[in-house]
Design a protein around this motif. Structure first.
Motif, short mmCIF file in Angstrom:
data_model
loop_
_atom_site.label_atom_id
_atom_site.label_comp_id
_atom_site.label_asym_id
_atom_site.label_seq_id
_atom_site.Cartn_x
_atom_site.Cartn_y
_atom_site.Cartn_z
N ASN A 223 -27.86 -15.46 54.63
CA ASN A 223 -28.09 -15.62 56.07
C ASN A 223 -26.80 -15.93 56.82
N ALA A 224 -25.74 -15.16 56.48
CA ALA A 224 -24.43 -15.44 57.07
C ALA A 224 -24.45 -15.24 58.58
N GLU A 225 -25.12 -14.18 59.08
CA GLU A 225 -25.09 -13.88 60.50
C GLU A 225 -25.67 -15.01 61.34
N ARG A 226 -26.69 -15.72 60.79
CA ARG A 226 -27.36 -16.76 61.57
C ARG A 226 -26.74 -18.14 61.38
N THR A 227 -25.92 -18.30 60.34
CA THR A 227 -25.44 -19.65 60.03
C THR A 227 -23.95 -19.87 60.27
N ILE A 228 -23.12 -18.81 60.30
CA ILE A 228 -21.67 -18.99 60.49
C ILE A 228 -21.41 -19.61 61.86
N GLY A 229 -20.60 -20.64 61.87
CA GLY A 229 -20.29 -21.38 63.09
C GLY A 229 -21.20 -22.56 63.32
N GLY A 230 -22.32 -22.61 62.60
CA GLY A 230 -23.22 -23.74 62.73
C GLY A 230 -22.81 -24.90 61.83
N SER A 231 -23.60 -25.95 61.86
CA SER A 231 -23.30 -27.15 61.08
C SER A 231 -24.07 -27.15 59.78
N ALA A 232 -23.48 -27.80 58.79
CA ALA A 232 -24.18 -27.99 57.52
C ALA A 232 -25.26 -29.05 57.68
N THR A 233 -26.08 -29.25 56.63
CA THR A 233 -27.12 -30.28 56.67
C THR A 233 -26.47 -31.65 56.82
N PRO A 234 -27.16 -32.60 57.47
CA PRO A 234 -26.53 -33.92 57.72
C PRO A 234 -26.10 -34.64 56.45
N ASP A 235 -26.93 -34.61 55.38
CA ASP A 235 -26.54 -35.33 54.17
C ASP A 235 -25.33 -34.71 53.49
N LEU A 236 -25.21 -33.37 53.55
CA LEU A 236 -24.02 -32.74 52.99
C LEU A 236 -22.79 -33.09 53.84
N THR A 237 -22.95 -33.11 55.16
CA THR A 237 -21.83 -33.46 56.03
C THR A 237 -21.34 -34.87 55.75
N ARG A 238 -22.30 -35.82 55.56
CA ARG A 238 -21.91 -37.20 55.25
C ARG A 238 -21.20 -37.28 53.91
N ALA A 239 -21.71 -36.59 52.91
CA ALA A 239 -21.09 -36.64 51.58
C ALA A 239 -19.68 -36.09 51.59
N VAL A 240 -19.47 -34.99 52.34
CA VAL A 240 -18.14 -34.37 52.39
C VAL A 240 -17.14 -35.28 53.09
N ARG A 241 -17.60 -36.04 54.07
CA ARG A 241 -16.70 -36.96 54.77
C ARG A 241 -16.27 -38.12 53.87
N VAL A 242 -17.17 -38.53 52.97
CA VAL A 242 -16.89 -39.71 52.13
C VAL A 242 -16.06 -39.34 50.91
N ARG A 243 -16.38 -38.21 50.28
CA ARG A 243 -15.72 -37.84 49.03
C ARG A 243 -15.14 -36.44 49.14
N SER A 244 -14.14 -36.20 48.33
CA SER A 244 -13.54 -34.86 48.30
C SER A 244 -14.25 -33.97 47.29
N GLU A 245 -15.02 -34.52 46.39
CA GLU A 245 -15.70 -33.73 45.37
C GLU A 245 -16.90 -34.51 44.88
N GLY A 255 -34.51 -25.05 53.65
CA GLY A 255 -35.49 -26.07 53.26
C GLY A 255 -35.81 -26.09 51.78
N LEU A 256 -35.04 -25.40 50.94
CA LEU A 256 -35.32 -25.37 49.51
C LEU A 256 -34.64 -26.56 48.82
N PRO A 257 -35.36 -27.31 47.95
CA PRO A 257 -34.72 -28.41 47.19
C PRO A 257 -33.63 -27.84 46.28
N SER A 258 -32.43 -28.42 46.35
CA SER A 258 -31.29 -27.84 45.63
C SER A 258 -30.37 -28.95 45.15
N ILE A 259 -29.50 -28.55 44.20
CA ILE A 259 -28.39 -29.38 43.74
C ILE A 259 -27.13 -28.80 44.38
N LEU A 260 -26.44 -29.60 45.18
CA LEU A 260 -25.27 -29.12 45.91
C LEU A 260 -24.02 -29.75 45.32
N ALA A 261 -23.11 -28.91 44.86
CA ALA A 261 -21.79 -29.37 44.39
C ALA A 261 -20.74 -28.93 45.40
#
Length: 581
Positions: A223-245, A255-261
């Motif tokens: 879904n690149a056409e609909r998502t590029i330029g938008g924001s990531a999910t809030p929990d992923l955004t918070r995690a990226v701000r706190v840690r580099s990896e 809305g699919l349950p996933s494991i995000l690395a």
């Protein structure tokens, strides 16, 4: 011999539940396997967690590799841009010639080049035709100029292009012409990175994402056409701000349950790989299912083996039941070979039980006679001990009243108690002189003893324990121990006389030889040696010490039997008291 049992005891109640041996063995096997089952469940859960951890580690490693490749792609564009920034045409201020070179470099590339100055805006834009009107100044952030002034190449975040009207990203590098700072930028659509990440993540259901420094989506494999330029999910955004990896459990934009690395590259972009939760669950539970199947197979094998062996055990127990019935009737049990070592030993015991029962009456009669003899002997020895206690009490009453007299009486009683403990441990037969010396002298520091093992009669042990107690007490109060000296007790057997010769030596005395009449302790020592044990006592005073010499004839009163005893030639046990006191 027939065993006569009361009928009420011989008849076993049939009202309680009775199970055959085979079923009991099966229940026992189940009970024995229960802890194993619990442990196995724990191990299976641990294996599940281990599989999940390994899955997450692989996903992070995959994401880190994607970040390295993406950073390499950006580095190539940055290197080309930095090479253009030092071209001679630009350094000489030939903007027309430099524009021609930029248009040649942009031919066939997905992006375009822009040269702009902080005070006048764009100078060159290869997206527009040569000589076309350039966009007005603005849109280039002041923070970007600060980075360029520091001489660093920067990777921008995703923005909406003014000319292209689509999300774009830019690589900016400083170009100094004379003393004036310019920004040379390579601008390209963000969608350019979509084929790159789609090629790197081919597993069904997985999604790759590139986020800029602010957490906005630069590229996405789904879904690149609909998502590029938008924001990531809030929990992923918070995690990226706190840690580099790291790894988080979240949901995708769909809305699919996933494991995000995720893994942040040096450019500031963050690369993300999302795997469906079901992929982790399937991979982990497959290993658990295999282990559970192996466990069930082992359990079934164990129960089958238990059922097989229980039949053999039941047969051997039936044979034991018949042998026990024969024994109860007073019959001789016939010898029989069984399949188990334990039941064989029981059967052999039943076979010989008949003979043992016949000997039982005679042994019981002998035991009663021995008991009577022991009671008479104990009565005699108790009378002797009471006579000794009576003499000690009588003397304590004659001495001056007070705590000292009472303490002396109690200490002598405690010495007698220690002698009785040693004799009781040897059934009042005899006690070793070394054990006696160790027990009596243990409370006193600075006394050592040596001598061979020598068995004393119970009579002699009671007398010698009082002698050693009085000598040690005198040494502690008035003798060598009171002056910081040492005491040595030595003994040996003289087979020529024959006699037991002992020497008590105190050295390091600071007090003079006492004068006057002997005290009760000295009289007790002399009476015990000369009257009770028929020996001799000699006391000799030296310059800084005193020595007591005892000579005890090897009589029945000393050793408990007639004749000269054999003396052990083993190590004498010389040295200080074992507890060091």
């Amino acid at each position: 011999m027939r065993l006569a049992l009361p009928r009420r005891q011989a008849v076993i109640s049939r009202t309680r539940m009775q199970l055959p041996l085979r079923r009991w063995l099966l229940l026992m096997s189940g009970a024995a396997l229960a802890p194993v089952l619990v442990l196995t469940v724990v191990l299976l859960l641990a294996r599940y967690q281990e599989s999940a951890a390994r899955f997450e580690a692989d996903l992070v490693s995959r994401t880190r590799g994607l970040a390295l490749e993406g950073e390499s792609l950006l580095s190539q564009d940055s290197a080309r841009l930095e090479a253009l920034s030092v071209r001679r045409t630009l350094q000489s201020g030939d903007f027309r010639g430099f524009e021609a070179e930029l248009r040649d470099a942009a031919r066939g590339a997905p992006g375009w080049f822009v040269l702009l100055a902080e005070d006048q805006g764009q100078v060159i834009n290869t997206r527009l035709p040569p000589g076309g009107a350039l966009p007005p100044a603005g849109g280039f952030p002041q923070s970007a100029w600060q980075e360029l002034q520091a001489g660093r190449t920067r990777i921008s975040g995703v923005t909406l292009g003014k000319l292209s009207a689509e999300p774009i990203v830019a690589i900016d590098t400083p170009a100094v012409i004379g003393s004036k700072l310019y920004a040379l930028s390579y601008i390209q659509p963000a969608r350019r990175f979509v084929p790159f990440i789609r090629a790197k993540v081919r597993e069904p259901g997985r999604i790759a994402v590139i986020l800029d420094q602010q957490g906005r989506i630069v590229a996405r494999s789904a879904n690149a056409e609909r998502t590029i330029g938008g924001s990531a999910t809030p929990d992923l955004t918070r995690a990226v701000r706190v840690r580099s990896e790291g790894v988080i459990r979240s949901r995708t934009l769909e809305g699919l349950p996933s494991i995000l690395a995720f893994s942040r590259a040096p450019s500031g972009w963050t690369f993300v790989v999302a795997a469906p939760q079901s992929e982790l669950t399937t991979a982990a539970w497959q290993g658990v299912a295999v282990a559970a199947a192996q466990l069930l197979l082992l359990l079934a094998t164990a129960l089958g083996a238990t059922a097989f062996f229980s039949r053999r055990i039941a047969r051997d127990l039936q044979n034991l039941e018949a042998a026990a019935a024969a024994l109860g009737e007073g019959q001789q049990v016939r010898e029989r070979s069984t399949g188990l070592a334990e039941t064989q030993r029981v059967h052999d015991a039943l076979t010989s039980a008949s003979a043992r029962l016949l000997r039982h009456d005679a042994e019981q009669k002998q035991a009663l006679e021995r008991q009577s003899t022991l009671v008479n002997e104990l009565n005699h020895r108790v009378k002797n001990t009471l006579a000794t206690v009576q003499a000690l009490a009588r003397q304590a009453r004659k001495e001056a009243a007070g705590e000292a007299s009472l303490d002396g009486f109690e200490h002598r009683l405690m010495a007698l108690a220690r002698a009785h403990d040693l004799l009781t441990a040897n059934s009042w037969q005899s006690t070793d002189l070394r054990d006696l010396a160790r027990s009596v002298l243990a409370p006193h520091r600075g006394i050592s003893f040596s001598g061979p093992s020598f068995a004393l009669s119970s009579y002699a042990a009671v007398s010698l324990v009082l002698v050693l107690h009085e000598l040690a007490t005198n040494a502690a109060k008035y003798g060598a121990l009171a002056s910081g000296g040492r005491v040595v007790l030595e003994w040996a057997v003289d087979h020529a006389r024959p006699s037991l010769d002992a020497t008590w030596t105190e050295s390091g005395l600071t007090k003079p030889e006492p004068t006057g009449a002997e005290g009760f302790g000295s009289r007790l020592i002399r009476a015990s040696i000369e009257r009770e044990l028929q020996g001799s006592l000699e006391r000799t005073w030296g310059e800084r010490g005193v020595t007591y010499r005892f000579r005890l004839p090897l009589t029945e009163r000393l050793t408990g039997h007639a004749g000269v005893p054999e003396v052990s030639t083993r190590a004498s046990g010389a040295g200080p008291i074992p507890n060091g006191r």
